[in-house]
Write an enzyme that holds these catalytic residues in place. Structure first.
Site, PDB file in Angstrom:
ATOM      1  N   SER A 149       0.836  -1.192   0.000  1.00 48.57           N
ATOM      2  CA  SER A 149       0.000   0.000   0.000  1.00 48.57           C
ATOM      3  C   SER A 149       0.882   1.257   0.000  1.00 48.57           C
ATOM      4  O   SER A 149       1.685   1.451  -0.911  1.00 48.57           O
ATOM      5  CB  SER A 149      -0.963  -0.038   1.188  1.00 48.57           C
ATOM      6  OG  SER A 149      -1.996   0.908   1.039  1.00 48.57           O
ATOM      7  N   ASP A 276      -9.740  -3.336  -6.192  1.00 45.46           N
ATOM      8  CA  ASP A 276      -9.213  -2.695  -4.986  1.00 45.46           C
ATOM      9  C   ASP A 276     -10.053  -1.459  -4.671  1.00 45.46           C
ATOM     10  O   ASP A 276     -10.129  -0.536  -5.486  1.00 45.46           O
ATOM     11  CB  ASP A 276      -7.752  -2.304  -5.234  1.00 45.46           C
ATOM     12  CG  ASP A 276      -7.057  -1.761  -3.990  1.00 45.46           C
ATOM     13  OD1 ASP A 276      -7.743  -1.277  -3.066  1.00 45.46           O
ATOM     14  OD2 ASP A 276      -5.813  -1.802  -3.947  1.00 45.46           O
ATOM     15  N   HIS A 304      -8.026  -4.936  -1.418  1.00 43.81           N
ATOM     16  CA  HIS A 304      -6.817  -4.192  -1.057  1.00 43.81           C
ATOM     17  C   HIS A 304      -6.005  -5.037  -0.085  1.00 43.81           C
ATOM     18  O   HIS A 304      -6.393  -5.239   1.072  1.00 43.81           O
ATOM     19  CB  HIS A 304      -7.189  -2.849  -0.410  1.00 43.81           C
ATOM     20  CG  HIS A 304      -6.000  -1.972  -0.146  1.00 43.81           C
ATOM     21  ND1 HIS A 304      -5.344  -1.281  -1.138  1.00 43.81           N
ATOM     22  CD2 HIS A 304      -5.340  -1.696   1.006  1.00 43.81           C
ATOM     23  CE1 HIS A 304      -4.343  -0.598  -0.608  1.00 43.81           C
ATOM     24  NE2 HIS A 304      -4.315  -0.843   0.679  1.00 43.81           N
TER      25      HIS A 304
END
Length: 331
Positions: A149, A276, A304
């Site tokens: 991320s 996502d 995600h």
């Protein structure tokens, strides 16, 4: 390569994002090491090494393990060595006989950092000194870096900025669910159900910001910080000024890794699910927008940093296996 396929009992990007929190592996035995930063702050690294290393009473701290690969994990926004992806990756590394270390960004290891700054999506200079020190301390070990991320975006930006110099430090890299277009991600998180994720992030971000303000009075506008109800407002009053950006828009533009993807020279896996919730599919790059050294893997599902597989209750094995399969192909 085994392509990712989501289980039928876990449909949709939101469920695939949230559910891993409920099946994450148990706590791991980490060895914590604290480094002083060049600006008199500190970061904490949590090591989970193979048998015979410092974590298990073998070599002393800082002693090298020649030839044993070391995987370095940079976590996501408000993540840590206890995040589900960190635990599952470190377990898999141990089973493979590799070493692993989770690098905590400033203020993310359970103790507030000292300086009037934190961490951000484009903090490639921080990535640089960390990787250089790790290579200096472990010169005979192949180093592999994984960014998840926010950490994935910062790692990609560093890889693109450093180009060939990065190949002297890393044998391979992987970026998972990286918000390569920070503005697209920020606006996406301000819409609909995604605001649930934003509220979760803001809860801990505001807590850390309030502690920093107690240590450094007048650093930013406390009222604006407390009333911020999206990441743009928070970044505008806290993140941007703390790290030398004009405002949130300037930060989001300059922190994005997407413009740097064509400069990457280290073999790199870029893995993002098309569903996502954090990043719209339209923000994903095409093969003509990245360097030849970048492998694009954009499964239709996964959420995600999710990628659950198997029958209920499912497992988190697919993601670490995908990363490590890519790395072993580079050896």
């Amino acid at each position: 390569m085994i392509a990712y396929s989501a289980p039928k009992w876990l449909p949709g990007g939101h469920l695939q994002t949230i559910y891993p929190l409920f099946i994450k592996p148990g706590p791991l035995a980490y060895r914590r090491e604290r480094w002083d930063t060049p600006d008199q702050d500190f970061i904490d690294l949590d090591w989970h090494e193979t048998a015979g290393s410092a974590s298990y009473g073998g070599n002393g701290p800082g002693e090298d393990l020649p030839g044993v690969p070391l995987a370095i994990l940079f976590h996501g926004l408000e993540g840590s060595s206890n995040s589900h992806y960190a635990r599952s990756l470190m377990q898999r590394l141990h089973a493979l006989g590799w070493g692993g270390v989770v690098v905590h960004f400033r203020g993310c290891s359970g103790e507030p950092n000292r300086q009037p700054r934190a961490y951000h999506s484009g903090d490639s200079d921080e990535i640089d000194w960390i990787l250089r020190r790790l290579k200096q301390e472990h010169p005979e070990r192949p180093l592999y870096a994984i960014g998840v991320s926010l950490g994935g975006n910062a790692l990609l930006k560093w890889l693109g900025e450093r180009e060939f110099s990065a190949t002297r430090l890393l044998s391979g890299a992987a970026a998972i669910s990286a918000p390569i277009d920070v503005a697209a991600c920020g606006h996406q998180l301000a819409r609909g159900f995604n605001r649930l994720y934003t509220r979760h992030f803001l809860r801990t971000l505001k807590r850390s910001a309030a502690i920093m303000l107690q240590r450094h009075p007048g650093l930013f506008d406390e009222r604006r910080m407390r009333v911020a109800n999206n990441l743009h407002d928070f970044d505008d009053v806290v993140t941007a000024p703390l790290h030398g950006f004009i405002d949130a828009d300037d930060y989001w533009r300059r922190a994005s890794s997407r413009p740097w993807l064509a400069g990457i020279r280290v073999p790199t896996l870029l893995l993002n699910a098309r569903n996502d919730p954090f990043l719209p599919e339209r923000a994903l790059p095409g093969a003509d927008q990245v360097a030849a050294e970048v492998t694009l893997d954009f499964p239709y599902e996964g959420g995600h940093v999710g990628f659950v597989i198997g029958r209920p209750p499912g497992s988190l094995d697919w993601l670490p296996d995908r990363i490590l399969r890519f790395f072993t192909e580079q050896e």
